[in-house]
Design a protein around this motif. Structure first.
Motif, mmCIF file in Angstrom:
data_model
loop_
_atom_site.group_PDB
_atom_site.id
_atom_site.type_symbol
_atom_site.label_atom_id
_atom_site.label_comp_id
_atom_site.label_asym_id
_atom_site.label_seq_id
_atom_site.Cartn_x
_atom_site.Cartn_y
_atom_site.Cartn_z
ATOM 1 N N LEU A 1 0.840 -1.198 0.000
ATOM 2 C CA LEU A 1 0.000 0.000 0.000
ATOM 3 C C LEU A 1 0.878 1.252 0.000
ATOM 4 C CD1 LEU A 1 -2.747 -1.110 2.536
ATOM 5 C CD2 LEU A 1 -2.850 -1.150 0.032
ATOM 6 N N SER B 1 0.946 4.121 -2.861
ATOM 7 C CA SER B 1 0.836 5.529 -2.494
ATOM 8 C C SER B 1 1.999 6.338 -3.071
ATOM 9 C CB SER B 1 0.806 5.656 -0.968
ATOM 10 O OG SER B 1 0.729 6.998 -0.581
ATOM 11 N N GLU C 1 -12.373 -5.199 0.933
ATOM 12 C CA GLU C 1 -11.808 -3.977 1.500
ATOM 13 C C GLU C 1 -10.410 -3.689 0.939
ATOM 14 O OE1 GLU C 1 -11.044 -0.501 3.488
ATOM 15 O OE2 GLU C 1 -12.950 -1.482 3.076
ATOM 16 N N ARG D 1 -10.674 -2.322 -2.521
ATOM 17 C CA ARG D 1 -11.062 -0.911 -2.501
ATOM 18 C C ARG D 1 -9.878 -0.018 -2.137
ATOM 19 N NH1 ARG D 1 -15.834 -3.098 -0.533
ATOM 20 N NH2 ARG D 1 -15.190 -2.982 1.632
ATOM 21 N N ARG D 2 -9.110 -0.422 -1.136
ATOM 22 C CA ARG D 2 -7.950 0.378 -0.725
ATOM 23 C C ARG D 2 -6.929 0.476 -1.850
ATOM 24 N NH1 ARG D 2 -5.698 -1.444 4.923
ATOM 25 N NH2 ARG D 2 -4.453 0.455 4.625
ATOM 26 N N CYS D 3 -6.676 -0.654 -2.509
ATOM 27 C CA CYS D 3 -5.709 -0.650 -3.611
ATOM 28 C C CYS D 3 -6.198 0.223 -4.764
ATOM 29 C CB CYS D 3 -5.444 -2.080 -4.090
ATOM 30 S SG CYS D 3 -4.555 -3.098 -2.883
ATOM 31 N N SER E 1 -8.160 2.768 -4.555
ATOM 32 C CA SER E 1 -8.078 4.178 -4.151
ATOM 33 C C SER E 1 -6.647 4.703 -4.245
ATOM 34 C CB SER E 1 -8.617 4.369 -2.730
ATOM 35 O OG SER E 1 -7.705 3.870 -1.763
#
Length: 143
Positions: A75, A79, A100, A103-105, A107
């Motif tokens: 992550l 980023s 989840e 979704r985080r990846c 985003s």
């Protein structure tokens, strides 16, 4: 290999994976089946970010990232790729492909998330589509 395939450029790929066995097997499989050229590897976040900060990152078409790394996380790599403006497609290959995590990846700019235990064939097909081997370039854009 047919002559037309020999003329197609390989998909230049950087792999961020902490397991040497998985990294080597993934690289070999993608090179053999999906016309991928592995241009570098990292086992931890700091090494991946260092690579992405350099000129070599501009030559990558794809960055494949695992979420769990020796130090840091995938992550953090995603980023940093966003912050650095890395143009390569960002793909996650993880054992933790929960809704989840997906979704985080996403985003953080990941185009796709593949589950290591169930979706390796899909990753190979995806990379083959990027290289034009399977004639399904449209699939790679919409999948």
């Amino acid at each position: 290999m047919p002559e037309a395939e020999a003329d197609m450029p390989a998909v230049r790929t950087f792999i961020v994976e902490n397991s040497p066995v998985i990294r080597e097997n993934l690289a070999g499989t993608l090179q053999e089946l999906a016309r991928v050229e592995v241009i570098g590897c990292a086992a931890d976040e700091a090494s991946a970010v260092d690579w992405m900060s350099g000129a070599a990152a501009s030559h990558a078409d794809v960055v494949i990232v695992d979420v769990l790394l020796d130090a840091g996380s995938g992550l953090g790599v995603l980023s940093a790729a966003q912050r650095l403006g890395v143009a390569a497609r960002r793909i996650v290959l993880t054992s933790y492909a929960t809704a989840e995590m997906r979704r985080r990846c996403a985003s953080l700019g990941a185009e796709r998330v593949f589950d290591k235990s169930r979706q390796l064939d899909e990753l190979i097909s995806y990379c083959a589509a990027l290289s034009g081997l399977c004639g399904c370039e449209e699939q790679s854009r919409t999948a």
